[in-house]
Scaffold this active site. Structure first.
Site, PDB file in Angstrom:
ATOM      1  N   GLU A   1      54.517  38.390   9.236  1.00 14.91           N
ATOM      2  CA  GLU A   1      55.442  37.715   8.330  1.00 14.91           C
ATOM      3  C   GLU A   1      56.688  37.288   9.107  1.00 14.91           C
ATOM      4  O   GLU A   1      57.162  38.003   9.991  1.00 14.91           O
ATOM      5  CB  GLU A   1      55.834  38.663   7.198  1.00 14.91           C
ATOM      6  CG  GLU A   1      56.719  38.026   6.142  1.00 14.91           C
ATOM      7  CD  GLU A   1      57.100  38.986   5.024  1.00 14.91           C
ATOM      8  OE1 GLU A   1      57.344  38.521   3.901  1.00 14.91           O
ATOM      9  OE2 GLU A   1      57.167  40.215   5.272  1.00 14.91           O
TER      10      GLU A   1
ATOM     11  N   CYS B   1      53.052  41.591   3.026  1.00 19.35           N
ATOM     12  CA  CYS B   1      54.079  42.630   3.028  1.00 19.35           C
ATOM     13  C   CYS B   1      54.205  43.373   1.696  1.00 19.35           C
ATOM     14  O   CYS B   1      53.393  44.218   1.370  1.00 19.35           O
ATOM     15  CB  CYS B   1      55.413  42.011   3.465  1.00 19.35           C
ATOM     16  SG  CYS B   1      56.650  43.209   4.054  1.00 19.35           S
TER      17      CYS B   1
ATOM     18  N   LYS C   1      53.468  34.014  -1.041  1.00 21.19           N
ATOM     19  CA  LYS C   1      53.736  35.411  -1.377  1.00 21.19           C
ATOM     20  C   LYS C   1      54.117  35.551  -2.853  1.00 21.19           C
ATOM     21  O   LYS C   1      55.046  34.898  -3.338  1.00 21.19           O
ATOM     22  CB  LYS C   1      54.857  35.940  -0.484  1.00 21.19           C
ATOM     23  CG  LYS C   1      55.167  37.422  -0.649  1.00 21.19           C
ATOM     24  CD  LYS C   1      56.256  37.838   0.326  1.00 21.19           C
ATOM     25  CE  LYS C   1      56.556  39.319   0.271  1.00 21.19           C
ATOM     26  NZ  LYS C   1      57.619  39.701   1.241  1.00 21.19           N
TER      27      LYS C   1
END
Length: 271
Positions: free
Chosen positions: A40, A158, A113
């Site tokens: 990321e 994440c 995301k």
């Protein structure tokens, strides 16, 4: 299939980060990787959250996307471009997006995301919603490897790791491998990173590969690192604690079939 999880310590200078990423990807290709995953924010961890806005690109064009396409084609890799900021149509928000390129340099999948990180313990404070627009759709893609297996690959980023329902959805769709490019904080990573990754692998009987930021960045942020590849039984196949490097692991479709046959938990779901 041989996979490479790339660990970086990205800076606030885009050109430096692309050079670092290229060198590590070349190493991965030389070591025989078919699929390489960048972390990321591989392209930038700046002094301020809003620094992402300055390098945002329109989906389909821009120097970061060109770098990913050219690198995938030149090295003959399937390449997952960690995340980069893609324009959302709002002047103060971007998507935090993972793009997938095939060995011909074509973009074959995009994942924005979904879950945006927020944390405040009185010492550290983060709120991605200040500059990020949340995504809405889980994304998977098919990867035909040289072992003859058509790998079904699910994408996440994440903080998504804390939301098991995303991964259970991928399991229902028959995903074999889950990717988790990340930039976990040192504080949360120390307590939760490995146990969450291994849990997602075990409960979904799938491989999990996490490419992470790992070290102290010029802006003072300390990321946890510990990039790793976990097998469907929860065994850590390879990992790296801190600093830039390549984490390599072999993944076997035979192992997937064996573990899912031995423990058919995915067939026993009720809810």
């Amino acid at each position: 299939m041989k996979l490479a999880a790339i660990q970086m310590v990205s800076t606030g200078v885009l050109s430096e980060n692309l050079l670092q990423a290229r060198a590590l990807l070349e190493q991965a290709a030389q070591d025989g990787a078919e699929l390489a995953v960048l972390p990321e924010y591989f392209c930038l961890i700046g002094q301020h959250d809003a620094d992402k806005l300055a390098i945002q690109e329109t989906f389909g064009s821009g120097p970061i996307q060109q770098f990913l396409a050219d690198t995938a084609r030149t090295l003959g890799l399937w390449l997952v471009g960690g995340t980069l900021p893609l324009s959302s149509g709002q002047p103060d928000r971007v998507y935090n997006s993972a793009l997938v390129y095939n060995p011909q340099g074509e973009c074959v999948a995009r994942y924005d995301k979904i879950h945006l990180f927020r944390f405040d313990n009185g010492i550290e404070s983060y709120d991605e919603s200040r500059v990020l627009e949340r995504g809405a759709l889980p994304t998977r893609f098919a990867l035909p490897s040289t072992d003859g297996h058509l790998w079904q690959v699910g994408l996440s980023v994440c903080y998504d790791l804390r939301f098991a329902e995303l991964y259970r959805g991928y399991a229902r769709e028959g995903v074999d491998l889950i990717l988790v490019p990340s930039a976990f904080t040192h504080t949360t990573g120390e307590k939760h990173w490995e146990v969450l990754l291994r849990a997602r692998a075990i409960e979904n009987l799938a491989y999990v590969a996490a490419a992470a930021q790992g070290g102290v960045h010029p802006n003072g942020r300390h990321t946890w690192g510990q990039s790793m590849v976990v097998d469907p039984w929860g065994q850590v196949l390879a990992q790296r604690a801190q600093e830039p490097g390549v984490v390599m692991a072999d993944m076997s479709p035979h192992t997937l079939v064996q573990r899912r046959s031995q423990l058919p938990a995915l067939q026993h779901r009720v809810l």
